[in-house]
Design a protein around this motif. Structure first.
Motif, mmCIF file in Angstrom:
data_model
loop_
_atom_site.group_PDB
_atom_site.id
_atom_site.type_symbol
_atom_site.label_atom_id
_atom_site.label_comp_id
_atom_site.label_asym_id
_atom_site.label_seq_id
_atom_site.Cartn_x
_atom_site.Cartn_y
_atom_site.Cartn_z
ATOM 1 N N ILE A 1 22.064 38.054 21.908
ATOM 2 C CA ILE A 1 22.056 37.416 23.130
ATOM 3 C C ILE A 1 23.226 37.371 23.911
ATOM 4 O O ILE A 1 24.065 36.984 23.804
ATOM 5 C CB ILE A 1 21.409 35.976 23.298
ATOM 6 N N ASP A 2 23.230 37.886 25.164
ATOM 7 C CA ASP A 2 24.059 37.945 26.127
ATOM 8 C C ASP A 2 24.143 36.940 26.931
ATOM 9 O O ASP A 2 23.433 36.510 27.843
ATOM 10 C CB ASP A 2 23.979 39.284 27.215
ATOM 11 N N LEU A 3 25.210 35.853 26.580
ATOM 12 C CA LEU A 3 25.300 34.621 27.220
ATOM 13 C C LEU A 3 25.737 34.586 28.595
ATOM 14 O O LEU A 3 25.139 33.883 29.666
ATOM 15 C CB LEU A 3 26.423 33.919 26.601
ATOM 16 N N VAL A 4 26.299 35.614 29.075
ATOM 17 C CA VAL A 4 26.708 35.753 30.530
ATOM 18 C C VAL A 4 25.211 36.010 31.324
ATOM 19 O O VAL A 4 25.271 35.543 32.611
ATOM 20 C CB VAL A 4 27.706 36.625 30.944
ATOM 21 N N GLU A 5 24.669 36.969 30.784
ATOM 22 C CA GLU A 5 23.340 37.231 31.559
ATOM 23 C C GLU A 5 22.419 35.990 31.656
ATOM 24 O O GLU A 5 21.905 35.888 32.770
ATOM 25 C CB GLU A 5 22.662 38.289 30.764
ATOM 26 N N GLN A 6 22.293 35.285 30.559
ATOM 27 C CA GLN A 6 21.617 34.047 30.553
ATOM 28 C C GLN A 6 22.054 33.114 31.675
ATOM 29 O O GLN A 6 21.352 32.472 32.425
ATOM 30 C CB GLN A 6 21.384 33.571 29.269
ATOM 31 N N MET A 7 23.491 33.046 31.489
ATOM 32 C CA MET A 7 23.970 32.140 32.884
ATOM 33 C C MET A 7 23.486 32.482 34.055
ATOM 34 O O MET A 7 23.040 31.797 34.975
ATOM 35 C CB MET A 7 25.562 31.892 32.604
ATOM 36 N N ILE A 8 23.629 33.955 34.216
ATOM 37 C CA ILE A 8 23.179 34.266 35.501
ATOM 38 C C ILE A 8 21.770 34.204 35.990
ATOM 39 O O ILE A 8 21.455 33.691 37.100
ATOM 40 C CB ILE A 8 23.600 35.817 35.811
ATOM 41 N N ARG A 9 20.822 34.294 35.169
ATOM 42 C CA ARG A 9 19.546 34.232 35.259
ATOM 43 C C ARG A 9 19.159 32.828 35.311
ATOM 44 O O ARG A 9 18.331 32.475 36.367
ATOM 45 C CB ARG A 9 18.918 34.821 33.982
ATOM 46 N N VAL A 10 19.942 31.889 34.755
ATOM 47 C CA VAL A 10 19.539 30.487 34.631
ATOM 48 C C VAL A 10 19.874 29.997 36.248
ATOM 49 O O VAL A 10 19.263 29.356 36.735
ATOM 50 C CB VAL A 10 20.150 29.768 33.939
ATOM 51 N N ALA A 11 20.991 30.571 36.658
ATOM 52 C CA ALA A 11 21.663 30.021 38.031
ATOM 53 C C ALA A 11 20.661 30.299 39.122
ATOM 54 O O ALA A 11 20.459 29.975 40.253
ATOM 55 C CB ALA A 11 22.939 30.539 38.255
ATOM 56 N N ALA A 12 19.936 31.707 38.713
ATOM 57 C CA ALA A 12 19.072 32.310 39.876
ATOM 58 C C ALA A 12 17.818 31.569 39.858
ATOM 59 O O ALA A 12 16.834 31.890 40.518
ATOM 60 C CB ALA A 12 18.912 33.787 39.510
ATOM 61 N N GLY A 13 17.640 30.515 38.773
ATOM 62 C CA GLY A 13 16.083 29.602 38.828
ATOM 63 C C GLY A 13 15.095 30.366 37.786
ATOM 64 O O GLY A 13 14.075 29.791 37.748
ATOM 65 N N GLU A 14 15.669 31.433 37.081
ATOM 66 C CA GLU A 14 14.566 31.817 36.006
ATOM 67 C C GLU A 14 14.534 30.922 34.862
ATOM 68 O O GLU A 14 15.280 30.092 34.864
ATOM 69 C CB GLU A 14 15.116 33.326 35.523
ATOM 70 N N THR A 15 13.309 30.996 34.384
ATOM 71 C CA THR A 15 13.056 30.276 33.032
ATOM 72 C C THR A 15 13.536 30.919 31.938
ATOM 73 O O THR A 15 13.436 32.206 31.738
ATOM 74 C CB THR A 15 11.651 29.942 32.997
ATOM 75 N N LEU A 16 13.962 30.212 30.735
ATOM 76 C CA LEU A 16 14.660 30.909 29.486
ATOM 77 C C LEU A 16 13.474 31.751 28.835
ATOM 78 O O LEU A 16 12.553 31.085 28.824
ATOM 79 C CB LEU A 16 15.069 29.673 28.790
ATOM 80 N N ALA A 17 13.872 32.865 28.639
ATOM 81 C CA ALA A 17 12.600 33.661 27.984
ATOM 82 C C ALA A 17 12.868 33.305 26.447
ATOM 83 O O ALA A 17 11.789 33.935 25.940
ATOM 84 C CB ALA A 17 12.978 35.144 28.385
ATOM 85 N N LEU A 18 13.579 32.683 25.860
ATOM 86 C CA LEU A 18 13.484 32.292 24.706
ATOM 87 C C LEU A 18 13.437 30.916 24.030
ATOM 88 O O LEU A 18 13.474 30.075 25.089
ATOM 89 C CB LEU A 18 15.282 32.540 24.155
ATOM 90 N N THR A 19 12.536 30.918 23.033
ATOM 91 C CA THR A 19 12.498 29.351 22.341
ATOM 92 C C THR A 19 13.175 29.235 21.216
ATOM 93 O O THR A 19 14.173 30.245 20.806
ATOM 94 C CB THR A 19 11.152 29.228 21.993
ATOM 95 N N GLN A 20 13.353 28.114 20.910
ATOM 96 C CA GLN A 20 14.123 27.962 19.618
ATOM 97 C C GLN A 20 13.689 28.794 18.208
ATOM 98 O O GLN A 20 14.517 29.141 17.652
ATOM 99 C CB GLN A 20 14.189 26.398 19.156
ATOM 100 N N ALA A 21 12.319 29.104 18.169
ATOM 101 C CA ALA A 21 11.973 29.668 17.105
ATOM 102 C C ALA A 21 12.475 31.236 17.336
ATOM 103 O O ALA A 21 12.401 31.914 16.208
ATOM 104 C CB ALA A 21 10.444 29.849 17.284
ATOM 105 N N ASP A 22 12.642 31.691 18.499
ATOM 106 C CA ASP A 22 13.096 33.000 18.683
ATOM 107 C C ASP A 22 14.654 33.403 18.125
ATOM 108 O O ASP A 22 15.051 34.443 18.108
ATOM 109 C CB ASP A 22 13.021 33.342 20.121
ATOM 110 N N VAL A 23 15.378 32.227 18.223
ATOM 111 C CA VAL A 23 16.852 32.334 17.811
ATOM 112 C C VAL A 23 17.053 32.620 16.358
ATOM 113 O O VAL A 23 16.845 31.772 15.477
ATOM 114 C CB VAL A 23 17.479 31.033 18.141
ATOM 115 N N LYS A 24 17.486 33.750 16.009
ATOM 116 C CA LYS A 24 18.009 34.126 14.399
ATOM 117 C C LYS A 24 19.296 34.836 14.588
ATOM 118 O O LYS A 24 19.815 35.390 15.258
ATOM 119 C CB LYS A 24 16.712 35.190 14.011
ATOM 120 N N LEU A 25 19.802 34.320 13.399
ATOM 121 C CA LEU A 25 21.310 34.578 13.064
ATOM 122 C C LEU A 25 21.154 35.885 12.033
ATOM 123 O O LEU A 25 20.669 35.759 11.106
ATOM 124 C CB LEU A 25 21.992 33.643 12.516
#
Length: 671
Positions: free
Chosen positions: A306-330
């Motif tokens: 996951i690109d954290l900078v991209e997520q920050m930009i998308r969130v700031a632009a008002g977008e909804t997270l495209a990820l849920t907790q279940a989607d997060v895998k290490l």
């Protein structure tokens, strides 16, 4: 989505944000001080705006300058990076009032979590485990000492608005509290413009583990696993990894859920980090929350994808997270080393100057191994005394922790820097440390394992032969080049002795060097001149290259190479040695040469790094005892207390508070 954003920062983090913005099709604006006019982030951005003088207080910390730069360029949003204005609620508010989007959390969340005292109160209210401590206003050093007496030693004195190890001291006694309190307040004031500090219990053999959280403006919050940040020096992180070798899945989930609960309590809506101090028994306590992107975020990106900078930009632009907790895998393991401009052989003192050579290892994904280098410098650029001494962040990712560490060690060996001192030798040695390899970590690791500092060590017999073989091959290649240039005996084969004696740190290693198809055969000899062991070396190395990269007996290796008289200086796996390569006769004569000794400077106190004199603690004629403070020198935002090495009398003071000193400048003289 934004069409243009401004990065209110400098160095590697500005370059990092620019890379993601460029990939997203967003134009970027850089800001720069006088010291940064030729910096890499300025060259990378689509536009750049000058915002003031070199000191951060006259440039990067001026919100009005950033806002004006946005107006000049039409930037719609600002990414603050980390440090500087990144955790200033007033800055986020000022941007909002100016109609500019802050790429970070809302001002209320920053207010609640950015202040370490208030964040601990909020954590306690949210039923998050917290460390015993005093969160009220501390009046003076005596008040701090009384609080520490009640809590019980050791205690941590910490700047409320701090970060990055600034304004932080550990005290094991009442006297250390009083001295540490003054230093912490002073550092906090100069670094953050806020001299408030608090005191809390210091957990013995603690581990520093943090949870990455990510929230949007629609109430969705998830956690992205943890990072282990226990390898620290003076409370500043040096090496980080993800995941942590301590945690099991149950503890990870418990920590993650507490981090999310805290973020939800303050309506957190960006990338942020909830930091915990953990015991070796997997107990954990809330430490603080950083309402910004962390320096060590790349290890999380590599294990989650996951690109954290991209997520920050998308969130700031008002977008909804495209990820849920279940989607997060290490997936796999990532290790990050912070490459600093500091001298590990002189107590890690800051080093400044020009990068006469800067050749990082190539970024690549090969055979399941990822090598990444986040940097803000370039060859020919300058490391300034005004800012943090970080040169780069070197990150490796692999399927297992052992493979990620081995890849990190290989990458460090291939990282060539000249012109300044740097900590790569220390980082490379650390990668081979048994305790690090086993994952038996604590925040006291460096202090415990390097009690007397980091010093050069002799190579093991196996490593000595490896380095000697490389030196012998380098000598052979160099001699062939010289004969070709000089045109010796044109048209006739040149006959020359292929026996050599490699003098390595006082040890003589006789050998024979023969060319073979695609490489060299090096055979080491015993005292009688009989063959002992043979090694095959292959490399495309040419004279002048700073790294010998090749194969030693079918194992890929990289060795740092610097030319010296009759040989080379070599560095590999944190071991640095001078290798002299002689003919048999030269070796005999070399043994007769006297060794040079350096003159001492015991009658003087020398400035160990370029810096600014904050204060002189003694006067002429004063008798001082060993360990007594003599002066305080500030360099790269850190205050360094210089102490007497032995009992003496101060004869003459040659500097005063406010003086700017070069390395080894004389501060005072002793009788």
């Amino acid at each position: 989505m934004f069409s243009k954003i401004l990065i209110a920062n400098r160095g590697e983090i500005a370059c990092r944000v620019i890379k993601t913005a460029r990939r997203m099709g967003i134009k970027t604006v850089a800001v720069f001080s006088d010291a940064d006019k030729d910096s890499l982030h300025v060259a990378m951005a689509d536009e750049a705006v000058h915002i003031g003088a070199a000191p951060a207080a006259q440039s990067y910390l001026l919100a009005e300058k950033i806002i004006e730069a946005c107006r000049q360029t039409g930037a719609e949003a600002v990414h603050p990076g980390y440090g500087f204005l990144s955790e200033r609620a007033s800055f986020a508010t000022a941007l909002k009032e100016a109609g500019i989007v802050f790429i970070g959390p809302n001002p209320g969340a920053i207010e609640a979590m950015g202040d370490k005292i208030e964040s601990k109160k909020a954590a306690a209210a949210a039923n998050v485990s917290t460390v015993p401590g005093y969160l009220g206003v501390i009046e003076d050093a005596e008040h701090a000492a009384r609080i520490a007496d009640e809590i019980g030693y050791p205690v941590m004195i910490k700047a409320s608005a701090g970060g990055g190890g600034k304004g932080m001291r550990i005290a094991y006694s009442r006297d250390e509290v009083q001295d540490g309190f003054d230093r912490a307040k002073s550092e906090a004031k100069s670094s953050f413009g806020d001299d408030r500090v608090f005191v809390e219990k210091f957990i013995v053999e603690p581990r520093h583990i943090e949870i990455q959280v990510l929230g949007d403006k629609h109430g969705n919050i998830i956690y992205l696993g943890e990072r282990e940040c226990s390898i620290q020096r003076r409370n500043q992180k040096v090496v980080e990894e993800a995941p942590s070798p301590l945690l099991d899945e149950a503890t990870r989930r418990k920590m993650g859920e507490q981090a999310v609960a805290l973020a939800r309590a303050v309506n957190y809506d960006s990338a942020g980090t909830v930091e915990f101090v953990a015991g070796q028994d997997k107990s954990f306590y809330f430490l603080e929350m950083n309402t910004r992107l962390q320096v060590e975020h790349p290890v999380t990106e590599l294990v989650t994808g996951i690109d954290l900078v991209e997520q920050m930009i998308r969130v700031a632009a008002g977008e909804t997270l495209a990820l849920t907790q279940a989607d997060v895998k290490l997936h796999g393991w990532a290790v990050e080393s912070r490459v600093y401009a500091e001298d590990p052989y002189r107590g890690f003192l800051p080093s400044i100057g020009r990068l006469t050579r800067y050749r990082p290892p190539a970024e690549a994904v090969k055979d399941g191994i990822t090598t990444r280098n986040d940097t803000g410098v370039f060859e020919g650029g300058e490391i300034s005394l005004y800012y943090d001494p970080m040169i780069a962040k070197l990150i490796t990712h692999a399927p297992t922790r052992e493979q990620a560490i081995e890849a990190q060690a290989d990458a460090l060996d291939a990282f060539a820097i000249d012109g300044i001192q740097h900590n790569i030798p220390f980082l490379a040695a650390l990668m081979s440390h048994p305790r690090w390899r086993e994952g038996r970590l604590s925040t006291g690791f460096i202090a415990e394992e390097y009690k007397d500092g980091f010093h050069p060590t002799a190579p093991s017999p196996v490593l000595a032969r490896r380095l000697a073989a490389v030196a012998a091959v380098i000598d052979n290649v160099g001699n062939a080049r010289k004969r070709g240039i000089s045109g010796q005996m044109p048209g006739q084969p040149v006959s020359f002795e292929h026996q050599r004696v490699v003098r390595l740190g006082g040890q003589s290693l006789p050998c024979e060097v023969d060319r073979a198809a695609g490489g060299f055969i090096v055979t080491f000899l015993d005292d009688a001149g009989k063959p002992q062991d043979t090694h095959e070396l292959r490399s495309g190395w040419q004279p002048g290259e700073p790294v010998w990269s090749g194969v030693f007996d079918d194992e890929a290796i990289a060795v740092q190479v610097r030319p010296r008289l009759n040989g080379v200086a070599l560095a590999h796996r944190g071991i640095a040695v001078d290798a002299n390569v002689y003919t048999n006769r030269e070796a005999e004569l070399a043994l007769l040469m006297p060794e040079k000794t350096e003159a001492g400077s015991g009658k003087q106190l020398l400035c160990p790094m370029p810096g600014l004199v904050v204060s002189i603690a003694v006067s002429e004629g004063q008798e001082v005892k060993a360990g007594e403070a003599l002066a305080v020198v500030e360099a790269m935002k850190m205050e360094n207390v210089l102490r007497a090495e032995r009992d003496a009398t101060v004869a003459r003071i040659l500097t005063k508070a406010g003086d700017s000193l070069a390395v080894d400048a004389v501060i005072l003289e002793f009788a």
